[in-house]
Design a protein around this motif. Structure first.
Motif, PDB file in Angstrom:
ATOM      1  N   TYR A  50       6.171   1.927  -3.895  1.00  0.00           N
ATOM      2  CA  TYR A  50       6.691   2.144  -5.246  1.00  0.00           C
ATOM      3  C   TYR A  50       6.927   0.783  -5.877  1.00  0.00           C
ATOM      4  O   TYR A  50       7.449  -0.122  -5.225  1.00  0.00           O
ATOM      5  CB  TYR A  50       8.026   2.889  -5.206  1.00  0.00           C
ATOM      6  CG  TYR A  50       7.905   4.351  -4.878  1.00  0.00           C
ATOM      7  CD1 TYR A  50       7.804   5.290  -5.895  1.00  0.00           C
ATOM      8  CD2 TYR A  50       7.891   4.783  -3.563  1.00  0.00           C
ATOM      9  CE1 TYR A  50       7.695   6.639  -5.597  1.00  0.00           C
ATOM     10  CE2 TYR A  50       7.787   6.126  -3.257  1.00  0.00           C
ATOM     11  CZ  TYR A  50       7.702   7.052  -4.278  1.00  0.00           C
ATOM     12  OH  TYR A  50       7.594   8.373  -3.971  1.00  0.00           O
ATOM     13  N   CYS A  64      -1.504  -1.803  -8.707  1.00  0.00           N
ATOM     14  CA  CYS A  64      -0.932  -0.574  -8.150  1.00  0.00           C
ATOM     15  C   CYS A  64      -2.021   0.456  -7.878  1.00  0.00           C
ATOM     16  O   CYS A  64      -1.996   1.136  -6.852  1.00  0.00           O
ATOM     17  CB  CYS A  64       0.134  -0.011  -9.082  1.00  0.00           C
ATOM     18  SG  CYS A  64       1.654  -0.985  -9.055  1.00  0.00           S
ATOM     19  N   HIS A  65      -2.992   0.553  -8.774  1.00  0.00           N
ATOM     20  CA  HIS A  65      -4.101   1.489  -8.569  1.00  0.00           C
ATOM     21  C   HIS A  65      -4.878   1.121  -7.301  1.00  0.00           C
ATOM     22  O   HIS A  65      -5.164   1.979  -6.458  1.00  0.00           O
ATOM     23  CB  HIS A  65      -5.021   1.500  -9.789  1.00  0.00           C
ATOM     24  CG  HIS A  65      -6.208   2.386  -9.628  1.00  0.00           C
ATOM     25  ND1 HIS A  65      -6.112   3.764  -9.711  1.00  0.00           N
ATOM     26  CD2 HIS A  65      -7.500   2.101  -9.352  1.00  0.00           C
ATOM     27  CE1 HIS A  65      -7.318   4.287  -9.496  1.00  0.00           C
ATOM     28  NE2 HIS A  65      -8.170   3.287  -9.277  1.00  0.00           N
ATOM     29  N   LEU A  66      -5.203  -0.159  -7.142  1.00  0.00           N
ATOM     30  CA  LEU A  66      -5.951  -0.621  -5.971  1.00  0.00           C
ATOM     31  C   LEU A  66      -5.174  -0.411  -4.670  1.00  0.00           C
ATOM     32  O   LEU A  66      -5.762  -0.153  -3.622  1.00  0.00           O
ATOM     33  CB  LEU A  66      -6.316  -2.101  -6.107  1.00  0.00           C
ATOM     34  CG  LEU A  66      -7.381  -2.426  -7.148  1.00  0.00           C
ATOM     35  CD1 LEU A  66      -7.475  -3.938  -7.350  1.00  0.00           C
ATOM     36  CD2 LEU A  66      -8.733  -1.862  -6.739  1.00  0.00           C
ATOM     37  N   MET A  67      -3.844  -0.534  -4.744  1.00  0.00           N
ATOM     38  CA  MET A  67      -3.010  -0.406  -3.551  1.00  0.00           C
ATOM     39  C   MET A  67      -2.487   1.024  -3.361  1.00  0.00           C
ATOM     40  O   MET A  67      -1.694   1.269  -2.454  1.00  0.00           O
ATOM     41  CB  MET A  67      -1.827  -1.375  -3.644  1.00  0.00           C
ATOM     42  CG  MET A  67      -2.229  -2.838  -3.738  1.00  0.00           C
ATOM     43  SD  MET A  67      -3.076  -3.418  -2.261  1.00  0.00           S
ATOM     44  CE  MET A  67      -1.707  -3.598  -1.157  1.00  0.00           C
ATOM     45  N   ASN A  68      -2.911   1.944  -4.244  1.00  0.00           N
ATOM     46  CA  ASN A  68      -2.449   3.324  -4.186  1.00  0.00           C
ATOM     47  C   ASN A  68      -0.914   3.384  -4.251  1.00  0.00           C
ATOM     48  O   ASN A  68      -0.266   4.155  -3.544  1.00  0.00           O
ATOM     49  CB  ASN A  68      -2.963   4.032  -2.926  1.00  0.00           C
ATOM     50  CG  ASN A  68      -2.802   5.538  -3.017  1.00  0.00           C
ATOM     51  OD1 ASN A  68      -2.900   6.110  -4.099  1.00  0.00           O
ATOM     52  ND2 ASN A  68      -2.546   6.177  -1.894  1.00  0.00           N
ATOM     53  N   ALA A  69      -0.338   2.533  -5.084  1.00  0.00           N
ATOM     54  CA  ALA A  69       1.110   2.455  -5.246  1.00  0.00           C
ATOM     55  C   ALA A  69       1.514   3.142  -6.551  1.00  0.00           C
ATOM     56  O   ALA A  69       0.749   3.148  -7.519  1.00  0.00           O
ATOM     57  CB  ALA A  69       1.566   0.998  -5.259  1.00  0.00           C
ATOM     58  N   ARG A  70       2.706   3.683  -6.558  1.00  0.00           N
ATOM     59  CA  ARG A  70       3.225   4.344  -7.757  1.00  0.00           C
ATOM     60  C   ARG A  70       3.963   3.309  -8.608  1.00  0.00           C
ATOM     61  O   ARG A  70       4.868   2.634  -8.130  1.00  0.00           O
ATOM     62  CB  ARG A  70       4.178   5.472  -7.371  1.00  0.00           C
ATOM     63  CG  ARG A  70       4.734   6.177  -8.571  1.00  0.00           C
ATOM     64  CD  ARG A  70       5.595   7.347  -8.174  1.00  0.00           C
ATOM     65  NE  ARG A  70       6.241   7.860  -9.369  1.00  0.00           N
ATOM     66  CZ  ARG A  70       7.436   8.395  -9.387  1.00  0.00           C
ATOM     67  NH1 ARG A  70       8.101   8.535  -8.253  1.00  0.00           N
ATOM     68  NH2 ARG A  70       7.958   8.830 -10.500  1.00  0.00           N
ATOM     69  N   PRO A  98       0.838  -1.209   0.000  1.00  0.00           N
ATOM     70  CA  PRO A  98       0.000   0.000   0.000  1.00  0.00           C
ATOM     71  C   PRO A  98       0.872   1.257   0.000  1.00  0.00           C
ATOM     72  O   PRO A  98       1.823   1.361   0.775  1.00  0.00           O
ATOM     73  CB  PRO A  98      -0.797  -0.107   1.301  1.00  0.00           C
ATOM     74  CG  PRO A  98      -0.784  -1.559   1.643  1.00  0.00           C
ATOM     75  CD  PRO A  98       0.534  -2.086   1.135  1.00  0.00           C
ATOM     76  N   SER A  99       0.569   2.159  -0.907  1.00  0.00           N
ATOM     77  CA  SER A  99       1.278   3.441  -1.051  1.00  0.00           C
ATOM     78  C   SER A  99       2.769   3.272  -1.325  1.00  0.00           C
ATOM     79  O   SER A  99       3.553   4.183  -1.071  1.00  0.00           O
ATOM     80  CB  SER A  99       1.069   4.317   0.190  1.00  0.00           C
ATOM     81  OG  SER A  99      -0.303   4.553   0.385  1.00  0.00           O
TER      82      SER A  99
END
Length: 131
Positions: A66, A84-90, A63-64
């Motif tokens: 890279y 990545c979108h679901l986990m708010n990751a870049r 989560p969040s």
């Protein structure tokens, strides 16, 4: 991991075996993860299609966090982008020779990566704040 703690290691690069959800390295605290080109490996454990393998390997996304990834098949990239979108990751997409620089609360990471064709794998760049 005990050894790293005893040595006051602030940053460790850990290579996984299988990569993804079923790999013991998934239990490590990581702020960045690297996913190399995903291929048809460990099919008896990870799945019998490239998409199933990609889903398993995408489970290293924090989560969040890279995620750095190399070129992937379109279906695989779609899975990584969705995860990545679901986990708010870049998600950072790189080529075969790429310079990257990232900053998190605990780490500034700059490197020139020269990536050669290697077997599919994933690794995590792990850090903890200094004492």
């Amino acid at each position: 991991m005990v050894y790293f703690a005893e040595q006051n290691v602030e940053v460790a690069v850990m290579e996984t075996g299988l990569g993804g959800r079923k790999d013991p390295a998934t239990e490590l605290e990581a702020c960045e993860s690297v996913i190399t080109t995903i291929g048809m490996d460990h099919m008896d454990i990870l799945g019998d299609t490239i998409e199933r393998i990609a889903i398993e390997k995408s489970m290293i996304v924090r989560p969040s966090g890279y995620v750095i990834t190399m070129p992937q098949k379109e279906s695989v990239m779609n899975i990584l982008e969705s995860t990545c979108h679901l986990m708010n990751a870049r998600l950072v997409k790189i080529g075969r020779r790429t310079s990257i620089s990232m900053r998190t609360d605990a780490l500034t990471f700059s490197a020139t990566l020269i990536l050669k064709s290697t077997p599919s794998a994933a690794c995590s760049i792990s850090t903890r704040p200094p004492p």
